[in-house]
Each structure stands twice: as structure tokens, then as C-alpha cells.
Design a protein around this motif. Structure first.
Motif, PDB file in Angstrom:
ATOM      1  N   GLU B  37       0.835  -1.202   0.000  1.00  0.00           N
ATOM      2  CA  GLU B  37       0.000   0.000   0.000  1.00  0.00           C
ATOM      3  C   GLU B  37       0.876   1.261   0.000  1.00  0.00           C
ATOM      4  O   GLU B  37       0.584   2.252  -0.666  1.00  0.00           O
ATOM      5  CB  GLU B  37      -0.927   0.000   1.226  1.00  0.00           C
ATOM      6  CG  GLU B  37      -2.017   1.047   1.131  1.00  0.00           C
ATOM      7  CD  GLU B  37      -2.958   1.020   2.335  1.00  0.00           C
ATOM      8  OE1 GLU B  37      -2.923   0.035   3.097  1.00  0.00           O
ATOM      9  OE2 GLU B  37      -3.702   1.993   2.502  1.00  0.00           O
ATOM     10  N   THR B  38       1.983   1.182   0.726  1.00  0.00           N
ATOM     11  CA  THR B  38       2.915   2.312   0.791  1.00  0.00           C
ATOM     12  C   THR B  38       3.542   2.568  -0.573  1.00  0.00           C
ATOM     13  O   THR B  38       3.657   3.707  -1.024  1.00  0.00           O
ATOM     14  CB  THR B  38       4.018   2.020   1.834  1.00  0.00           C
ATOM     15  OG1 THR B  38       3.383   1.672   3.067  1.00  0.00           O
ATOM     16  CG2 THR B  38       4.927   3.214   2.032  1.00  0.00           C
ATOM     17  N   MET B  39       3.929   1.477  -1.251  1.00  0.00           N
ATOM     18  CA  MET B  39       4.515   1.608  -2.593  1.00  0.00           C
ATOM     19  C   MET B  39       3.508   2.252  -3.545  1.00  0.00           C
ATOM     20  O   MET B  39       3.849   3.163  -4.304  1.00  0.00           O
ATOM     21  CB  MET B  39       4.925   0.234  -3.127  1.00  0.00           C
ATOM     22  CG  MET B  39       5.416   0.252  -4.564  1.00  0.00           C
ATOM     23  SD  MET B  39       5.766  -1.411  -5.198  1.00  0.00           S
ATOM     24  CE  MET B  39       4.146  -1.912  -5.778  1.00  0.00           C
ATOM     25  N   ARG B  40       2.268   1.808  -3.479  1.00  0.00           N
ATOM     26  CA  ARG B  40       1.272   2.307  -4.423  1.00  0.00           C
ATOM     27  C   ARG B  40       0.844   3.738  -4.093  1.00  0.00           C
ATOM     28  O   ARG B  40       0.332   4.455  -4.957  1.00  0.00           O
ATOM     29  CB  ARG B  40       0.060   1.368  -4.470  1.00  0.00           C
ATOM     30  CG  ARG B  40       0.465  -0.036  -4.938  1.00  0.00           C
ATOM     31  CD  ARG B  40      -0.686  -0.882  -5.425  1.00  0.00           C
ATOM     32  NE  ARG B  40      -0.244  -2.256  -5.715  1.00  0.00           N
ATOM     33  CZ  ARG B  40       0.409  -2.622  -6.828  1.00  0.00           C
ATOM     34  NH1 ARG B  40       0.678  -1.728  -7.759  1.00  0.00           N
ATOM     35  NH2 ARG B  40       0.787  -3.875  -7.003  1.00  0.00           N
ATOM     36  N   ALA B  41       1.076   4.163  -2.859  1.00  0.00           N
ATOM     37  CA  ALA B  41       0.732   5.535  -2.475  1.00  0.00           C
ATOM     38  C   ALA B  41       1.775   6.528  -2.976  1.00  0.00           C
ATOM     39  O   ALA B  41       1.501   7.711  -3.131  1.00  0.00           O
ATOM     40  CB  ALA B  41       0.616   5.631  -0.955  1.00  0.00           C
ATOM     41  N   GLY B  42       2.990   6.039  -3.237  1.00  0.00           N
ATOM     42  CA  GLY B  42       4.061   6.920  -3.701  1.00  0.00           C
ATOM     43  C   GLY B  42       3.845   7.281  -5.162  1.00  0.00           C
ATOM     44  O   GLY B  42       3.348   6.466  -5.930  1.00  0.00           O
ATOM     45  N   PRO B  43       4.205   8.490  -5.565  1.00  0.00           N
ATOM     46  CA  PRO B  43       4.015   8.892  -6.953  1.00  0.00           C
ATOM     47  C   PRO B  43       4.957   8.134  -7.884  1.00  0.00           C
ATOM     48  O   PRO B  43       6.170   8.249  -7.779  1.00  0.00           O
ATOM     49  CB  PRO B  43       4.343  10.390  -6.956  1.00  0.00           C
ATOM     50  CG  PRO B  43       5.180  10.607  -5.731  1.00  0.00           C
ATOM     51  CD  PRO B  43       4.840   9.528  -4.751  1.00  0.00           C
ATOM     52  N   GLY B  44       4.383   7.293  -8.741  1.00  0.00           N
ATOM     53  CA  GLY B  44       5.186   6.599  -9.746  1.00  0.00           C
ATOM     54  C   GLY B  44       6.053   5.488  -9.217  1.00  0.00           C
ATOM     55  O   GLY B  44       6.890   4.964  -9.931  1.00  0.00           O
ATOM     56  N   GLY B  45       5.867   5.122  -7.951  1.00  0.00           N
ATOM     57  CA  GLY B  45       6.723   4.084  -7.365  1.00  0.00           C
ATOM     58  C   GLY B  45       6.407   2.725  -7.958  1.00  0.00           C
ATOM     59  O   GLY B  45       5.263   2.294  -7.953  1.00  0.00           O
ATOM     60  N   VAL B  46       7.430   2.019  -8.458  1.00  0.00           N
ATOM     61  CA  VAL B  46       7.236   0.693  -9.040  1.00  0.00           C
ATOM     62  C   VAL B  46       7.898  -0.383  -8.184  1.00  0.00           C
ATOM     63  O   VAL B  46       7.905  -1.552  -8.555  1.00  0.00           O
ATOM     64  CB  VAL B  46       7.752   0.615 -10.487  1.00  0.00           C
ATOM     65  CG1 VAL B  46       6.965   1.558 -11.387  1.00  0.00           C
ATOM     66  CG2 VAL B  46       9.242   0.928 -10.557  1.00  0.00           C
ATOM     67  N   GLY B  47       8.466   0.035  -7.059  1.00  0.00           N
ATOM     68  CA  GLY B  47       9.092  -0.945  -6.187  1.00  0.00           C
ATOM     69  C   GLY B  47       9.301  -0.362  -4.812  1.00  0.00           C
ATOM     70  O   GLY B  47       9.302   0.855  -4.625  1.00  0.00           O
ATOM     71  N   GLU B 132      12.242  -4.069 -15.598  1.00  0.00           N
ATOM     72  CA  GLU B 132      11.860  -4.865 -14.426  1.00  0.00           C
ATOM     73  C   GLU B 132      13.097  -5.371 -13.685  1.00  0.00           C
ATOM     74  O   GLU B 132      13.155  -5.343 -12.442  1.00  0.00           O
ATOM     75  CB  GLU B 132      10.982  -6.044 -14.859  1.00  0.00           C
ATOM     76  CG  GLU B 132      10.381  -6.817 -13.692  1.00  0.00           C
ATOM     77  CD  GLU B 132       9.437  -7.931 -14.156  1.00  0.00           C
ATOM     78  OE1 GLU B 132       9.833  -8.668 -15.087  1.00  0.00           O
ATOM     79  OE2 GLU B 132       8.330  -8.042 -13.605  1.00  0.00           O
ATOM     80  N   ALA B 133      14.123  -5.795 -14.442  1.00  0.00           N
ATOM     81  CA  ALA B 133      15.376  -6.246 -13.826  1.00  0.00           C
ATOM     82  C   ALA B 133      16.027  -5.090 -13.060  1.00  0.00           C
ATOM     83  O   ALA B 133      16.585  -5.275 -11.970  1.00  0.00           O
ATOM     84  CB  ALA B 133      16.333  -6.777 -14.896  1.00  0.00           C
ATOM     85  N   ARG B 134      15.943  -3.895 -13.632  1.00  0.00           N
ATOM     86  CA  ARG B 134      16.498  -2.709 -12.962  1.00  0.00           C
ATOM     87  C   ARG B 134      15.781  -2.465 -11.630  1.00  0.00           C
ATOM     88  O   ARG B 134      16.414  -2.234 -10.605  1.00  0.00           O
ATOM     89  CB  ARG B 134      16.333  -1.488 -13.890  1.00  0.00           C
ATOM     90  CG  ARG B 134      16.657  -0.141 -13.246  1.00  0.00           C
ATOM     91  CD  ARG B 134      16.702   0.960 -14.291  1.00  0.00           C
ATOM     92  NE  ARG B 134      17.731   0.679 -15.286  1.00  0.00           N
ATOM     93  CZ  ARG B 134      19.022   0.969 -15.136  1.00  0.00           C
ATOM     94  NH1 ARG B 134      19.432   1.618 -14.061  1.00  0.00           N
ATOM     95  NH2 ARG B 134      19.887   0.644 -16.055  1.00  0.00           N
ATOM     96  N   ALA B 135      14.460  -2.537 -11.658  1.00  0.00           N
ATOM     97  CA  ALA B 135      13.686  -2.285 -10.434  1.00  0.00           C
ATOM     98  C   ALA B 135      14.043  -3.311  -9.356  1.00  0.00           C
ATOM     99  O   ALA B 135      14.239  -2.965  -8.187  1.00  0.00           O
ATOM    100  CB  ALA B 135      12.185  -2.318 -10.745  1.00  0.00           C
TER     101      ALA B 135
END
Lengths: 177, 168
Positions: B37-47, B132-135
């Protein structure tokens, strides 16, 4: 440093490059109670150039006095302007453009002209002249925001075909983790 | 469920080496739900990685499915992840919720092979590439106390990938 927030200056220093310029200029600023913000410093054609955000509790005259002794002793030109400072609001680029070709007058104007019309907002531009005096090469790297999308920029640079300039566009995909 | 506080540099807790998860229980799954939920609350966070929320355990979540036109595996919960193979390298721009208002270029492996466990303790095996590998590599760095700032390369002289726009 908040007490200085509204006292930003842009300090410009230009002159023949030699070792120690950055250390001596910034030491004078530090000893004069200044705080530094963002900076761009680079060597251009044998000159060293400094663009430096400085917080200083005074005016342009007092800031000039703080560094003039050092810049004069190093033979550097100094210029100070009061500016509106704005930290912590970086704009992120979404496109990177590399341009190169045999050097000739008008490359920058032509390339940036078509890109501007297609919605490019330039955030950073570096260019170099390489090669040799009889066969100079111009190389330019731009980072910016494609306000009308990258395809618009790709179409725009197509008009430069046959003008002896290579233009490569690449999206910048920022990974925030 | 709750949005957790994200630690930001120079918080020393971001430099700790995270410990392996030993119990795959409801408490772990509750934490993972909060972390997601914290990740999805961040702007543009993919990880996100558990140490960013102050928990020094080897847990990361990655979901790059919102990015158009890339290969991905959807939502990934990776517990005790281990990269077992690296291949190729590529420069790319990264930012981090723990380092606000800055992005920089970092070299990462182009393709990785990874072993991990899901939130129930089931073993996982993945091959990741590109974005995805980068993330995944960025998040696993957090488990070892590293930020992308530790791996910055020049912004000025970017290596251009071969795959560039070419005029006809």
C-alpha cells in the motif's frame, strides 16, 4: 540555512583554466558565511566556467567584495546577480537527444529550432567541438521534456535529413523505487 | 492496512544489512500488505523494500505493470531474494522514494536470474530483463544497505544504447 532562503544570488566566474579555482572561490564564500546551492562548472575551450547559486546575507556589492580578491588574483571575470532561488523542484527529463555532425554554422539553431516547435523544453544541454581544426566535429547532448510527446520530436527532426547532422532521440524512462 | 512512513536519506537505518525472513506467518503477510500500500501511495513508485519502511528484513515488492510496452511479471512479492545470475549491463535513470527530488544514472545488469520465496514461503524462480530487472536490482540493493546514490555514474556523458531512433 532557512534564515537565508530569500537571499539567493547567481555567481558567474569565467577565465583561463588552472588548478584550484573551485577550491579557492568556494573557500572565500564559506569563510564569508555563504551557503552554496546548485552549480554547473565546466571547462569550455580552455576557460573554466562556474555558474553557482549562493545564499548570502547582503547585496550583490557585498557578495562581490567577498570573492573579488580571489577571482582577481586568479585573473577571472566575476559577475553576481540577485535571483529568485527555487530548490527541491527539479523537473525530470523524459527524452535525451544526441546530435553530431561535421561542424558548421547553424547546427544548434536549426536543431533546437525544430525541436522547440515540436514541444521540446530543454533542461540540460552540453556541446563540444571535437575532431581537428581542419575537420571539426560538433557534438551536442540534450536532455529535456517532450511536452508534445517523443513522436512529435521524431517527426520534427526528420526535416534535418540530408543536412549532414545525425540526430538520435531516446526516451528516458525513470525507475522510481 | 496502512501507508507506512518512508525513511529518507541520510537516515542511518537505510544503511543496515537486512536479515532473512524466517517465519512466513500472518504478521509477515500483514506487513507486506502495508508495504505494498505504501509503494502504491508513492508517486510513480514501481518498487519498495522493507528497509525503506524501517524494517530490516529481506522483503521487496516490485510491480512495473503500469509501464507500457515492457516485459514484466506483474505484481511480485520477493522474500529473501537472491540474484543467481547477471548478464549484460545498461545505463538507466533511477530515482528513489528515500531520495526525494533527485534522479541519476546507474549501471545495472540487463538480465538477471533470481531465487526467492513468496509471502507464504513458496519458492520462486524468475528471469527478469530490462526495466523490471532494474527495479528488482534497485530494491535488493536496499536489503544490503545501498542506495542508487552509491552507484551513480555521470549524467553528462551518457552511454547511448544501441537501440536508438534512426532516420530512414
Amino acid at each position: 540555512m532557512n534564515r537565508l532562503t530569500n537571499h539567493w544570488f547567481m555567481l558567474t566566474v569565467v577565465g583561463k583554466d588552472r588548478p584550484g579555482i573551485v577550491a579557492r572561490v568556494t573557500a572565500a564564500l564559506y569563510e564569508g558565511g555563504c551557503n552554496l546551492g546548485e552549480a554547473s562548472m565546466t571547462r569550455l575551450g580552455g576557460n573554466f566556467t562556474v555558474m553557482l547559486m549562493v545564499q548570502h546575507e547582503g547585496d550583490t556589492a557585498s557578495l562581490t567584495r567577498l570573492v573579488a580578491t580571489v577571482t582577481e588574483s586568479l585573473g577571472l571575470k566575476l559577475h553576481v546577480d540577485k535571483i529568485a532561488g527555487d530548490l527541491y523542484h527539479h523537473q525530470e527529463p523524459d527524452v535525451r537527444i544526441a546530435v553530431f555532425g561535421a561542424d558548421r554554422a547553424g547546427i544548434v539553431a536549426q536543431v533546437t529550432g525544430v525541436l522547440a516547435e515540436a514541444g521540446l523544453d530543454i533542461l540540460d544541454l552540453q556541446s563540444n567541438v571535437a575532431g581537428s581544426a581542419d575537420k571539426p566535429i560538433y557534438i551536442m547532448q540534450i536532455e529535456g521534456r517532450a511536452l508534445e510527446g517523443i513522436p512529435a520530436l521524431e517527426s520534427a527532426v526528420a526535416v534535418l535529413d540530408g543536412k549532414g547532422i545525425q540526430v538520435h532521440l531516446e526516451p528516458i524512462d525513470i525507475m522510481i523505487g | 492496512m496502512a501507508v507506512l512512513e518512508i525513511l529518507t536519506y541520510p537516515d542511518a537505518r537505510l544503511e543496515r544489512i537486512a536479515q532473512p525472513v524466517e517465519r512466513f506467518d500472518d504478521a509477515l503477510r500483514a506487513f507486506i500488505a502495508d508495504l505494498e500500500e505504501t509503494m502504491r501511495a508513492g508517486p510513480g513508485g514501481v518498487g519498495i523494500a522493507a528497509p525503506q519502511a524501517g524494517r530490516a528484513e529481506r522483503i521487496v515488492i516490485v510491480d512495473v505493470s503500469s509501464k507500457p510496452k515492457i516485459k514484466h511479471h506483474g505484481r511480485l512479492v520477493l522474500v529473501n531474494p537472491e540474484i543467481t545470475h547477471w548478464e549484460g549491463f545498461v545505463v538507466g535513470r533511477e530515482g528513489c522514494m528515500s531520495v526525494p527530488d533527485y534522479t541519476g544514472n546507474v549501471i545495472r545488469a540487463e538480465r538477471i536470474t533470481l531465487e526467492a520465496f513468496d509471502e507464504c514461503g513458496t519458492p520462486l524462480h524468475y528471469e527478469f530483463e530490462g526495466y523490471e530487472a532494474r527495479a528488482v536490482q534497485h530494491e535488493i540493493d536496499h536489503l544490503d544497505g545501498l542506495l542508487f546514490l552509491d552507484r551513480l555514474v555521470s549524467r553528462r556523458n551518457d552511454l547511448f544504447r544501441r537501440k536508438v531512433y534512426q532516420k530512414a
